[in-house]
Design a protein around this motif. Structure first.
Motif, PDB file in Angstrom:
ATOM      1  N   PRO A  36       0.810  -1.229   0.000  1.00 42.85           N
ATOM      2  CA  PRO A  36       0.000   0.000   0.000  1.00 42.85           C
ATOM      3  C   PRO A  36       0.840   1.274   0.000  1.00 42.85           C
ATOM      4  N   ASP A  37       1.966   1.284   0.734  1.00 41.47           N
ATOM      5  CA  ASP A  37       2.851   2.452   0.727  1.00 41.47           C
ATOM      6  C   ASP A  37       3.436   2.676  -0.665  1.00 41.47           C
ATOM      7  N   LEU A  38       3.805   1.585  -1.322  1.00 43.60           N
ATOM      8  CA  LEU A  38       4.346   1.691  -2.674  1.00 43.60           C
ATOM      9  C   LEU A  38       3.302   2.269  -3.627  1.00 43.60           C
ATOM     10  N   LEU A  39       2.066   1.786  -3.539  1.00 43.02           N
ATOM     11  CA  LEU A  39       1.001   2.270  -4.424  1.00 43.02           C
ATOM     12  C   LEU A  39       0.724   3.755  -4.201  1.00 43.02           C
ATOM     13  N   LEU A  40       0.764   4.195  -2.950  1.00 43.08           N
ATOM     14  CA  LEU A  40       0.559   5.621  -2.660  1.00 43.08           C
ATOM     15  C   LEU A  40       1.592   6.477  -3.374  1.00 43.08           C
ATOM     16  N   GLU A  41       2.847   6.053  -3.326  1.00 46.33           N
ATOM     17  CA  GLU A  41       3.910   6.820  -3.975  1.00 46.33           C
ATOM     18  C   GLU A  41       3.805   6.751  -5.495  1.00 46.33           C
ATOM     19  N   MET A  42       3.139   5.731  -6.016  1.00 48.23           N
ATOM     20  CA  MET A  42       2.939   5.610  -7.459  1.00 48.23           C
ATOM     21  C   MET A  42       1.735   6.431  -7.932  1.00 48.23           C
ATOM     22  N   GLY A  43       1.047   7.078  -6.992  1.00 48.57           N
ATOM     23  CA  GLY A  43      -0.082   7.923  -7.353  1.00 48.57           C
ATOM     24  C   GLY A  43      -1.437   7.267  -7.203  1.00 48.57           C
ATOM     25  N   TYR A  44      -1.477   6.073  -6.629  1.00 48.83           N
ATOM     26  CA  TYR A  44      -2.739   5.368  -6.424  1.00 48.83           C
ATOM     27  C   TYR A  44      -3.262   5.633  -5.006  1.00 48.83           C
ATOM     28  N   VAL A  45      -4.567   5.556  -4.869  1.00 53.91           N
ATOM     29  CA  VAL A  45      -5.196   5.716  -3.561  1.00 53.91           C
ATOM     30  C   VAL A  45      -5.813   4.378  -3.169  1.00 53.91           C
ATOM     31  N   PRO A  46      -5.240   3.691  -2.188  1.00 50.70           N
ATOM     32  CA  PRO A  46      -5.810   2.404  -1.770  1.00 50.70           C
ATOM     33  C   PRO A  46      -7.235   2.571  -1.257  1.00 50.70           C
ATOM     34  N   VAL A  47      -8.132   1.725  -1.729  1.00 49.18           N
ATOM     35  CA  VAL A  47      -9.525   1.762  -1.269  1.00 49.18           C
ATOM     36  C   VAL A  47      -9.858   0.539  -0.434  1.00 49.18           C
ATOM     37  N   ALA A  48      -8.999  -0.457  -0.463  1.00 53.82           N
ATOM     38  CA  ALA A  48      -9.198  -1.646   0.365  1.00 53.82           C
ATOM     39  C   ALA A  48      -7.835  -2.196   0.735  1.00 53.82           C
ATOM     40  N   ARG A  49      -7.572  -2.244   2.032  1.00 52.16           N
ATOM     41  CA  ARG A  49      -6.316  -2.799   2.519  1.00 52.16           C
ATOM     42  C   ARG A  49      -6.555  -4.207   3.039  1.00 52.16           C
ATOM     43  N   PRO A  50      -5.501  -5.013   3.122  1.00 53.01           N
ATOM     44  CA  PRO A  50      -5.674  -6.406   3.559  1.00 53.01           C
ATOM     45  C   PRO A  50      -6.202  -6.499   4.975  1.00 53.01           C
ATOM     46  N   GLN A  51      -7.168  -7.389   5.188  1.00 55.79           N
ATOM     47  CA  GLN A  51      -7.739  -7.620   6.507  1.00 55.79           C
ATOM     48  C   GLN A  51      -7.832  -9.115   6.759  1.00 55.79           C
ATOM     49  N   THR A  52      -7.383  -9.512   7.940  1.00 54.12           N
ATOM     50  CA  THR A  52      -7.435 -10.925   8.299  1.00 54.12           C
ATOM     51  C   THR A  52      -8.861 -11.302   8.681  1.00 54.12           C
TER      52      THR A  52
END
Length: 569
Positions: A23-39
């Motif tokens: 998710p940190d990598l995607l943020l720096e690539m200009g993407y906005v995470p809308v769903a993060r991994p959840q156990t």
């Protein structure tokens, strides 16, 4: 550097490791995470979802990541509910249809299978055929360790953060990671430069804020984790890796305290959270390596050439195991089920600590007075996990040996940290200890306090009598931190720049009298210091224990004094 990062990525597991980095990598690539991994939640194939523009086509897209661990072979490709093919088919059947939000219906869909490994040749033709057959539904890509390493270097570690001198320092550190005597100075230089700190832990002019600070914390974490990974090789020294990860964790926490509230929150939620889990990950690997030796008699010290080496090695491991156990036992847990799981893991470490104490006679013979920190951490962990009888048995042995040492002037826990002093004047390799090596003692005060805590009044009273009659010239003392403790605790040995020494301590003849003195300390201004620390307020109490051991700062007496009268509960 791509090779270094790629090697590190190959050690990451899917759950709670690789999927925390992406998710940190995607943020720096200009993407906005809308769903993060959840156990525990069903994800219908999608581990991470993000919105953004495709850098190559410029079109708006919905990026759906399927995160897997290690190499992708035949079994990982198409075998069972967790296979890659099954995950992508679930995206086609569910996620790309019924789970899309209205704003995403017009976006193109790109599915990325991300792993810290590679795709094996045995499955590459199957992959190509599957991608071609489904190109009308979505663009499908594979990001292996080498691709992710390239993206990390480009977006997370750009030239504004990862300077040439950082690269040089990291390479030197990696080259020396197998040397048990290496002081990690190259790694420390890199940390200080990235964190904008001088050698005294003070903030430099024009420090980084916002995204620049987050990137700096990431480079510290990645550098420490990479160094730690290098120490896992056959010719590496895993202890060096654990100490490096601790150093990065503590200095980063120290740096974050200088930030304003917004930057502090962003740092704690992002890079520092990754560091906190990184410590857990490496401590787990370190523990797996050391555990078997603790259950075999004298196995830890089988290569030691004398009693000095045996004592140094053993007490270092006692302190490390105790701090790992406390990290697990005190780890924040949002549910009762998770709390039980963390405590269960702590119990495994305590079992190992108990075995170490039973199988190594030298565990009752500290050779340095600063080993009192390791003793306190271990007794605190044993006490907290309900191993009172083990704690009492060990304390009796400690008193027996230390009492004899001061009477005979041999095998004394010396009052300096100098190994030369230990060999020449400590009475460990023949002859008697000099008066200079016996002029002060934290160890005697530690034994006195814990004997009261554990209800061993008879032991305390023998110690009080012998301190007066048999070794009256030993200055028994303790160090108490003051309000400025937080400025030093996470960066360096705090007792040289902060706090007050209680000395000489004249032990009263009865345990009840000393118990009253201990309660007076708890109720004094000293008693407020620990509970005002930022880590304690943030629920990261274990960070303080790690800091005390890492920098050999005496554990604040008020912490363990607070256990007085609780041994029956």
């Amino acid at each position: 550097m791509k090779l270094v990062i790629s090697e590190y990525l190959r050690t990451l597991k899917e759950r709670d490791e690789l999927d925390r980095l992406l998710p940190d990598l995607l943020l720096e690539m200009g993407y906005v995470p809308v769903a993060r991994p959840q156990t525990g939640n069903r994800q219908y194939g999608v581990d991470i979802a993000a919105r953004g523009k495709n850098a190559e086509t410029g079109s708006d897209e919905l990026l759906l990541l399927v995160v897997k661990q290690g190499d992708i072979g035949r079994s990982e490709w198409d075998s069972g509910n967790q296979s890659v093919r099954q995950s992508i088919n679930e995206i086609f059947d569910v996620s790309s249809k019924s789970n899309l939000e209205p704003q995403d219906k017009e976006r193109s869909i790109r599915i990325v299978v991300a792993t810290g490994g590679d795709m094996k040749q045995t499955v590459q033709e199957n992959w190509k055929g599957f991608v071609n057959n489904n190109q009308a539904k979505a663009c499908i890509e594979f990001w292996g360790a080498d691709v992710i390493a390239t993206l990390i270097e480009k977006y997370l570690l750009d030239e504004h953060v990862f300077l040439d001198e950082d690269r040089r320092d990291l390479r030197r550190a990696l080259a020396l990671s197998g040397d048990s005597e290496y002081d990690r100075q190259d790694l420390h230089r890199l940390f200080l430069r990235a964190l904008d700190l001088n050698d005294n832990g003070e903030l430099l002019d024009k420090p980084k804020t916002g995204k620049a600070l987050l990137k700096a914390l990431r480079i510290v974490n990645l550098s420490a984790q990479t160094f730690a990974h290098w120490t896992l090789r056959d010719d590496g020294d895993t202890r060096q890796g654990l100490v490096a990860v601790e150093h990065a964790l503590l200095w980063s926490w120290h740096r974050i305290q200088f930030a304003d509230e917004k930057n502090k929150k962003d740092a704690l939620d992002g890079p520092f959270s990754a560091m906190w889990w990184g410590y857990y990950r490496f401590a787990k690997q370190y523990f797996a390596r050391i555990q078997p030796y603790c259950f075999v008699e004298n196995s830890l010290t089988r290569f030691a050439s004398n009693g000095v080496e045996s004592s140094l090695v053993t007490f270092e491991q006692i302190g490390i195991l105790a701090s790992i156990a406390l990290y697990l036992a005190l780890h924040p847990a949002p549910t009762e089920e998770e709390k039980i799981s963390w405590l269960s893991n702590a119990g495994v470490v305590i079992d190992t600590l108990e075995a170490l104490l039973k199988n190594n006679g030298v565990s009752s013979s500290p050779c340095l007075d600063r080993h009192s920190q390791d003793i306190t951490l271990a007794l605190f962990a044993l006490f907290g996990m309900g191993r009172l009888e083990i704690a009492k048995e060990w304390l009796r042995k400690l008193f027996r040996n230390v009492d004899y040492a001061y009477k005979a002037k041999k095998y004394v826990p010396i009052a300096t940290d100098s190994l030369d002093d230990l060999i020449e004047e400590g009475g460990w390799l023949g002859g008697q200890a000099t008066d200079r090596m016996m002029e002060m003692s934290w160890t005697l005060a530690t034994i006195a306090g814990w004997s009261v805590i554990l209800g061993m009044d008879d032991l305390y009273e023998v110690l009080a009598k012998n301190a007066k009659d048999a070794y009256p010239n030993v200055c028994i003392q303790l160090w108490h931190p003051e309000k400025d403790l937080y400025q030093y605790l996470y960066f360096q040995p705090a007792h040289f720049d902060s706090g007050a020494t209680e000395a000489p301590i004249h032990l009263p003849p009865t345990a009840e009298e000393y118990r009253k003195q201990m309660n007076m300390i708890i109720e004094s201004e000293f008693g407020k210091v620990f509970f005002d620390l930022h880590a304690t307020k943030a629920g990261l109490v274990a960070l303080d224990f790690i800091a005390h051991r890492h920098f050999s700062t005496p554990v604040s007496p008020v912490i363990w004094y607070s256990l007085v009268d609780k041994s029956t509960t």
